[in-house]
Write an enzyme that holds these catalytic residues in place. Structure first.
Site, PDB file in Angstrom:
ATOM      1  N   GLN A 123       0.802  -1.214   0.000  1.00  0.00           N
ATOM      2  CA  GLN A 123       0.000   0.000   0.000  1.00  0.00           C
ATOM      3  C   GLN A 123       0.838   1.269   0.000  1.00  0.00           C
ATOM      4  OE1 GLN A 123      -2.404  -0.494   3.513  1.00  0.00           O
ATOM      5  NE2 GLN A 123      -3.979  -1.701   2.454  1.00  0.00           N
ATOM      6  N   TRP A 171       4.600   1.436  -1.034  1.00  0.00           N
ATOM      7  CA  TRP A 171       5.862   1.569  -1.755  1.00  0.00           C
ATOM      8  C   TRP A 171       5.665   2.174  -3.145  1.00  0.00           C
ATOM      9  CZ3 TRP A 171       8.925  -0.415  -5.833  1.00  0.00           C
ATOM     10  CH2 TRP A 171       8.249  -1.240  -6.725  1.00  0.00           C
ATOM     11  N   HIS A 219       2.458  -7.908 -13.792  1.00  0.00           N
ATOM     12  CA  HIS A 219       3.842  -8.303 -13.543  1.00  0.00           C
ATOM     13  C   HIS A 219       4.291  -9.357 -14.564  1.00  0.00           C
ATOM     14  CE1 HIS A 219       3.675  -6.184  -9.691  1.00  0.00           C
ATOM     15  NE2 HIS A 219       4.981  -6.384  -9.582  1.00  0.00           N
ATOM     16  N   TYR A 254      17.911 -19.051 -20.521  1.00  0.00           N
ATOM     17  CA  TYR A 254      19.168 -19.662 -20.968  1.00  0.00           C
ATOM     18  C   TYR A 254      18.898 -21.005 -21.645  1.00  0.00           C
ATOM     19  CZ  TYR A 254      23.740 -21.915 -20.625  1.00  0.00           C
ATOM     20  OH  TYR A 254      24.892 -22.582 -20.908  1.00  0.00           O
TER      21      TYR A 254
END
Length: 449
Positions: free
Chosen positions: A342, A344, A382, A444
């Site tokens: 809430q 950052w 995200h 990779y």
């Protein structure tokens, strides 16, 4: 002869009385102390019952130890790998071909495609939904279909499109609320002739009211302003402070070089050396490399936080005279995971609260389902910003965000105070490198084997 003896006796009595008074003043319960006493009832300074709170020396010691330990790591890194910092190599992270800039063209395109028009309510809603869908899908198709788009360039372009998407959604919502408010005002005006003649739009000559805000200039100001939530009248600072602006610019340039150096010199070698333990599934060495990665990754994350949320956003706000500079709160004091999320990232938190969480509550969803929906939306974006630029879909970022829900419940239920704050810090320090290692390993395997 009796007179000197009498004087000596009187001096002795007065000295004893003064010692008694000093003892009572020192809080010794009225007991008469010996003139040679050096003890009193008191707690040790490090005891929890002590009221002592000045630990500045211990904090300085921690800083000194941190500097010394990381200096050793830095020297060890230089002796092992040499100087790996190459600023020219950073350009290749954004561009494969110096004559083709697809990611930059994507970013420029989204800011030049904002147009003005007049539609009916239903047609406007349809066009708005279609526009948001294009903003969400078009950069994905471009990144996936054009091999010249690098992962870093794709992430940069997708971030710009995501910001515009959230801003346009807020712009639509606020103007819709203004229309609804004006409709209610007109209905009330028709029902009662005794209402005040002043309009809610006539507050001041310096404020803008609906529909006077529907201009291309107003829209572009909002698009470039360091916020995701639209308002008709943003708080504005009195002037542009040149000294403040130059300090923020200096910080951005300095921290950019520091970020590049830490990533190339410290983080990349650790990631490269961790590929073999992952291939061999050597658990002990995997944990060792994870802990080695945790320190540089966390430093880079903290520096990036300051670079973006303080230096960059304050620079843009100062240029636009944008007055609300609360881009973050004291998330470092978080005692719960919920408090961290809430505080950052205040622009995203305000948008989620205003345009997603509260509308869900008004539609009848309870508090916990609404919070879970907010985390679900955050997990989607995200994953959107990580998987698409890497051109692989592993859902590590999505699962990491959704894991915050049970973690938030556990920390809030069983940990309090400093223990909760330590748990939040631990999740940041350890959780991020786990996701980094997972994506790097999969990338990779997919591209180099």
């Amino acid at each position: 002869m009796a007179a000197p003896a009498t004087r000596r006796r009187r001096a002795t009595i007065s000295a004893v009385r003064s010692d008694e008074a000093a003892g009572e003043k020192g809080g010794l319960g009225g007991r008469t102390p010996n003139k040679l006493s050096c003890h009193r009832l008191q707690e040790s300074l490090l005891s929890s019952a002590s009221s002592f709170s000045n630990y500045r020396g211990i904090l300085n010691w921690c800083v000194v130890m941190l500097v010394l330990s990381n200096t050793r790591l830095f020297l060890e890194n230089l002796l092992r790998y040499g100087i790996l910092v190459d600023p020219i190599q950073v350009v290749s992270l954004f561009l494969k071909d110096p004559y083709r800039w697809p990611a930059m063209c994507l970013v420029i395109g989204v800011y030049l495609s904002l147009l003005k028009g007049s539609f009916s309510e239903k047609l406007g809603l349809f066009i708005h939904c279609l526009n948001l869908s294009i903003v969400l899908v078009f950069p994905v198709a471009t990144v996936l279909l054009l091999p010249s788009v690098t992962p870093v360039g794709g992430a940069f372009a997708l971030s710009a499109y995501t910001i515009v998407l959230l801003k346009l959604y807020s712009y639509k919502d606020v103007n819709k609320w203004c229309r609804e408010r004006d409709q209610v005002f007109v209905r009330n005006l028709r029902r009662s002739l005794s209402c005040k003649s002043s309009s809610p739009r006539s507050r001041s000559s310096f404020t803008v009211s609906y529909p006077g805000n529907l201009t291309v200039k107003d829209l572009y100001y909002f698009v470039f302003a360091p916020t995701l939530c639209y308002e008709l009248n943003f708080p504005r600072s009195a002037r542009i402070r040149l000294g403040f602006l130059l300090r923020r610019l200096f910080e951005m340039l300095l921290l950019t070089q520091l970020l590049v150096g830490l990533i190339q010199q410290w983080m990349v070698p650790v990631i490269r050396s961790s590929m073999k333990p992952f291939e061999e599934m050597d658990f002990s060495r995997m944990v060792e490399h994870l802990l080695r990665l945790a320190v540089p990754n966390h430093f880079i994350w903290l520096i990036f936080f300051y670079w973006f949320f303080h230096s960059s956003m304050n620079l843009v706000a100062e240029l636009l005279r944008f007055g609300d500079r609360e881009f973050y709160r004291d998330w470092w004091n978080s005692e719960t995971v919920t408090y961290f999320w809430q505080n950052w990232n205040i622009p995203v938190h305000k948008w989620c609260l205003r345009h997603f969480y509260k509308p869900l509550l008004r539609r009848g969803l309870n508090k916990w389902l609404s919070q879970a929906a907010v985390f679900l939306l955050s997990a989607f974006f995200h994953e959107y910003l990580v998987s698409v630029p890497l051109r692989m879909f592993r859902l590590w970022a999505f699962m990491g965000m959704m894991a915050q829900l049970p973690l938030a419940w556990l920390v809030a239920r069983f940990l309090r105070g400093n223990y909760g704050n330590a748990a939040v810090w631990m999740s940041l320090i350890i959780g991020q490198p786990i996701a980094v290692m997972m994506y790097v390993h999969d990338y990779y395997i997919l591209n180099y084997q």
